[in-house]
Design a protein around this motif. Sequence first.
Motif, PDB file in Angstrom:
ATOM      1  N   VAL A  10       0.831  -1.124  -0.016  1.00 13.05           N
ATOM      2  CA  VAL A  10      -0.096   0.070  -0.127  1.00 13.05           C
ATOM      3  C   VAL A  10       0.891   1.275  -0.067  1.00 13.05           C
ATOM      4  O   VAL A  10       1.720   1.287   0.825  1.00 13.05           O
ATOM      5  N   GLU A  12       1.356   5.427  -1.968  1.00 10.68           N
ATOM      6  CA  GLU A  12       0.685   6.858  -2.379  1.00 10.68           C
ATOM      7  C   GLU A  12      -0.446   6.663  -3.609  1.00 10.68           C
ATOM      8  O   GLU A  12      -1.368   7.481  -3.608  1.00 10.68           O
ATOM      9  N   THR A  13      -0.221   5.736  -4.335  1.00 15.85           N
ATOM     10  CA  THR A  13      -1.110   5.676  -5.458  1.00 15.85           C
ATOM     11  C   THR A  13      -2.185   4.455  -5.058  1.00 15.85           C
ATOM     12  O   THR A  13      -1.885   3.879  -4.281  1.00 15.85           O
ATOM     13  N   SER A  14      -3.355   4.639  -5.631  1.00 11.70           N
ATOM     14  CA  SER A  14      -4.515   3.902  -5.388  1.00 11.70           C
ATOM     15  C   SER A  14      -4.382   2.609  -6.249  1.00 11.70           C
ATOM     16  O   SER A  14      -3.756   2.382  -6.999  1.00 11.70           O
ATOM     17  N   SER A  15      -5.342   1.727  -5.820  1.00 11.54           N
ATOM     18  CA  SER A  15      -5.516   0.242  -6.301  1.00 11.54           C
ATOM     19  C   SER A  15      -5.641   0.572  -7.924  1.00 11.54           C
ATOM     20  O   SER A  15      -4.949  -0.288  -8.754  1.00 11.54           O
ATOM     21  N   GLU A  16      -6.696   1.310  -8.219  1.00  9.66           N
ATOM     22  CA  GLU A  16      -6.861   1.597  -9.762  1.00  9.66           C
ATOM     23  C   GLU A  16      -5.787   2.262 -10.420  1.00  9.66           C
ATOM     24  O   GLU A  16      -5.501   1.799 -11.504  1.00  9.66           O
ATOM     25  N   GLU A  17      -5.112   3.101  -9.806  1.00  8.46           N
ATOM     26  CA  GLU A  17      -3.884   3.583 -10.471  1.00  8.46           C
ATOM     27  C   GLU A  17      -2.698   2.729 -10.681  1.00  8.46           C
ATOM     28  O   GLU A  17      -2.197   2.656 -11.956  1.00  8.46           O
ATOM     29  N   ASN A  18      -2.731   1.897  -9.712  1.00  7.40           N
ATOM     30  CA  ASN A  18      -1.585   0.885  -9.939  1.00  7.40           C
ATOM     31  C   ASN A  18      -1.862   0.039 -10.793  1.00  7.40           C
ATOM     32  O   ASN A  18      -1.153  -0.514 -11.919  1.00  7.40           O
ATOM     33  N   SER A  20      -3.599   0.563 -13.581  1.00  2.68           N
ATOM     34  CA  SER A  20      -3.572   1.413 -14.670  1.00  2.68           C
ATOM     35  C   SER A  20      -2.050   1.327 -15.272  1.00  2.68           C
ATOM     36  O   SER A  20      -1.765   1.280 -16.396  1.00  2.68           O
ATOM     37  N   LYS A  87       5.829   7.624 -11.775  1.00  2.00           N
ATOM     38  CA  LYS A  87       5.154   6.714 -10.514  1.00  2.00           C
ATOM     39  C   LYS A  87       5.519   5.293 -10.876  1.00  2.00           C
ATOM     40  O   LYS A  87       5.799   4.899 -12.131  1.00  2.00           O
TER      41      LYS A  87
END
Length: 267
Positions: A10, A12-18, A20, A87
């Motif tokens: 976990v 700084e980036t969200s699950s959705e951003e990861n 992507s 990122k």
Amino acid sequence: MSAITRRSFVGETSSEENASILADPSVSYRLLYWDVASVGATPRDILTYGKAIWSNQIPLDEEWGTDKLPTPFGVMPILNVIAPNGKEVFITESIVIDHYLAKKFGLLGNNEWEELTIKGIYNNIHYLRERSFMNVTWTYEDKRKVALESFMEKSLPNFIADHEFHLKANGSNGHYVGNKLSLADIHLANVIDHFSHLPSGKAITAEFQKSKTLWKVKEVVEQNAEISAWRATDECKALASGSVAVYARTAVPEESKSDRTEDVPTI
């Protein structure tokens, strides 16, 4: 016991951003692993095959186990996937890394059945190496001779017979599934190479060479233009030499110097 600096999944980036980032075709890659072939060989071949932008990150001894190189479980390899905006997402555990890259670069067949078949064969190949790590390579010095004899007389012949059966069922065409390169093909080639790096590598390699069907898979993999070019580089050759150096310390005590793959200094 030395302190372990852990890295959380976990960030700084969200699950959705990861997700992507992982799906983005324009990402680059950085593989964190020792300066050896071993478990890092298959992902390096796949990254090369896929014409990806990638690099090796070799940890320094003084970095490992510190906050400079935190990892989820205190082991490598770690694959860092880097988006164009800088990122990063990381993937841990060699099987997961290999499966991700194989899917990314079209090495899991043409449908779900082919994918599952390729993964099943890959895992069987993978565990031959893992079992040899535990039972032969890193066992107690006074147990190595018996462990190697058992591997040569039972484990290896059974493995070769199993894989000859499946390769012949596919037409003995140098592939496990269909008529194109897959994760299973690349992994077999690298696991054969791994055994060649061991002190008893000549004897083990000779057993693989006796099987024309298995050896053909290795030859087909090595004929791929991208993989062939990568393996011809000084960087790749240095990784193979690093493996030979590391495994030199695991030689059977009674083994004669002339039987070893290569004499190299310990690293």
